[in-house]
Design a protein around this motif. Structure first.
Motif: not given
Length: 435
Positions: A225-242, A365-373
């Motif tokens: 289901x929809x759920x609330x998550x605390x997302x810490x401060x971070x930066x994300x690359x503008x594109x995938x690795x080439x 790919x993300x660093x998150x293991x696949x599991x239930x919300x």
């Protein structure tokens, strides 16, 4: 591919259209998806269609039959008076639904020379005709229509698998024959758009499936289901690795530097002799594509990486892989824009510099293991096997690829594979912690 079962099974809010409109849209979607699968299989010979090159893949003929069996069993089979077209095929074309009966072993699907390809195509036509008659007679109730909609999304997953599986099979042929020799290709070796970093402050976001403007109402159960998550401060690359950036990793000894690798990944590198992405030639200048052997496009996203390779590159680059919460929170309000299967290229392309893009080209790919919300509940009955029982030992990928149908993707979509898997169009986007 992988994934999932239905949570919200209507493509638009019920209040926005009549029941007749809803049924007509569903029938149109069914016909479109089924025709697309047939078109994707059309370039294959009967010999191509029964090849199974490794345990993780399936023959194209099996994909054609299994997706048809899904509709026959879960839609037509709801009628207690329905009689299967061939009862023995239930055993052959069931995938992993233990609660509906035994099935042929997955690694041995390539041994199924019979029924032949033409017989499977006739099976598809007969089931399609039965579905059409049932719609015309008003015999498909709301639950049946939900199963039809789920079945179309299930078939779109198998469209992608059909492409990735036949790519691996044809690559295993020493002649490296193309799936289609007429596929467009960017022959240039231009560089990717300069990599930029987008910073995000710490925030609480609601993730998971909930309809919002521009998003379809369909979602698989693992998105809820929809759920609330605390997302810490971070930066994300503008594109995938080439490709060019990954080539630099190779040339710097990335596959020989144990310090960059997780233990299981390093063992895999040693055992299987990994030295470059799957389908790359030793010269690092050419790679096998669904259009045959072609020069590697330096600026296009690198693909066919395992989780281990993606993670090792991120360490080498002084960064990390994003969490799935970081990825989804960045994608929430972006349009689904990128290169998808609809573009009929079936290979990643460099994204334009002027527009942020998190969708298409390569699964990330993300660093998150696949599991239930929190609060996850699988669907009741046999369809509950579609997704929940695979929530162990796999990692989440996001965004869709050049082999994914465009209307099959949304910000909340969760794909998942095992860490060593490389035959999917999987790449990576970098992330890093806030300073």
């Amino acid at each position: 591919m992988t994934s999932t079962a239905a949570h919200a099974l209507h493509d638009a809010p019920a209040e926005s259209r009549s029941d007749a409109d809803s049924t007509g849209l569903l029938q149109a979607r069914y016909r479109k998806v089924r025709a697309r699968t047939a078109a994707l299989a059309a370039p294959l010979s009967p010999e191509d269609a029964m090849v199974q090159s490794m345990d993780d893949t399936s023959p194209a003929k099996w994909h054609l039959a299994h997706t048809t069996w899904f509709f026959e069993h879960f839609v037509l089979g709801r009628d207690p008076d329905y009689r299967p077209i061939n009862p023995d095929w239930h055993f052959l074309f069931n995938s992993y639904y233990q609660s509906v009966g035994p099935m042929h072993a997955r690694p041995r699907r390539g041994l199924l020379s019979r029924p032949g390809l033409e017989e499977v195509r006739l099976y598809r036509e007969e089931v399609d005709a039965c579905i059409a008659r049932a719609f015309a007679a008003g015999d498909i109730d709301e639950a049946g229509q939900q199963a039809v909609l789920l079945g179309t999304h299930h078939e779109q997953q198998h469209q992608e698998l059909l492409l990735t599986d036949i790519k691996h099979a044809l690559w295993c042929n020493p002649l490296r024959p193309p799936y289609r020799g007429d596929l467009a290709h960017d022959a240039g070796t231009g560089t990717a758009a300069p990599l930029a970093w987008q910073g995000f402050d710490e925030r609480i976001v609601e993730l998971g499936h909930a309809p919002w403007p521009g998003e379809p109402g369909f979602a698989y159960d693992n998105e809820s289901p929809p759920h609330r998550v605390l997302v810490p401060a971070h930066a994300l690359a503008s594109r995938p690795v080439s490709n060019a950036e990954f080539r630099a990793f190779i040339e710097d000894g990335g596959y020989r530097n144990v310090a960059l690798w997780m233990s299981e990944g390093w063992a895999r590198v040693q055992a299987e002799g990994w030295a470059r992405p799957l389908y790359w030639e030793p010269d690092l200048e050419h790679a096998y594509t669904l259009g045959g052997m072609r020069p590697i496009e330096a600026g296009a996203p690198v693909c066919h990486l395992s989780y281990f390779e993606a993670d090792a590159f991120a360490r080498w680059a002084g960064a990390r892989l994003p969490t799935e919460a970081e990825w989804e929170s960045a994608a929430l309000h972006l349009p689904v824009r990128g290169h998808f299967a609809d573009d009929d290229r079936f290979h990643p392309r460099a994204a334009p510099a002027e527009s942020p893009q998190l969708f298409g080209d390569v699964w990330e790919w993300t660093s998150t293991a696949y599991g239930p919300y929190p609060g996850f509940r699988p669907l009741p009955g046999s369809l509950g096997e579609y997704n929940g029982k695979f929530m162990c030992g796999q990692w989440v990928l996001r965004g869709g690829s050049c082999a994914t149908p465009r209307d099959h993707v949304r910000a909340s979509y969760r794909n998942f594979f095992y860490p060593p898997d490389r035959w999917q169009f999987s790449g990576l986007r970098l992330a890093k912690d806030a300073p």
